[in-house]
Write a protein that holds these residues in place. Structure first.
Motif: not given
Length: 83
Positions: A17-33
């Protein structure tokens, strides 16, 4: 915690769970792809959703049903590997 240095700046670690913020930001930045291949992208609206997913993956690991790892490059989360 499970962590493996792959060399050349790459590292795999147990997804927690400590990775959640970084992983969410990664997904959010790359949604279209990502949307073309990953059906969960549109449902991922905040870091709390990602945190809940990671908690669930730890339960799945405890039950012997899944292993989810975070891939890091030079200390930054760059992906997830689900087995």
């Amino acid at each position: 915690m499970l962590r493996e240095d792959l060399g050349e700046g790459l590292e795999l670690a147990l997804a927690v769970p400590q990775h959640a913020e970084a992983l969410f930001e990664l997904i959010d930045r790359n949604r279209e792809h990502l949307r073309r291949w990953l059906p969960f992208v549109d449902a991922t609206r905040n870091a709390e959703y990602t945190r809940d997913f990671l908690k669930n993956q730890l339960r799945e690991l405890a039950e012997g049903r899944a292993l989810t790892l975070t891939l890091f490059y030079e200390g930054r989360a760059v992906g997830v590997l689900g087995l």
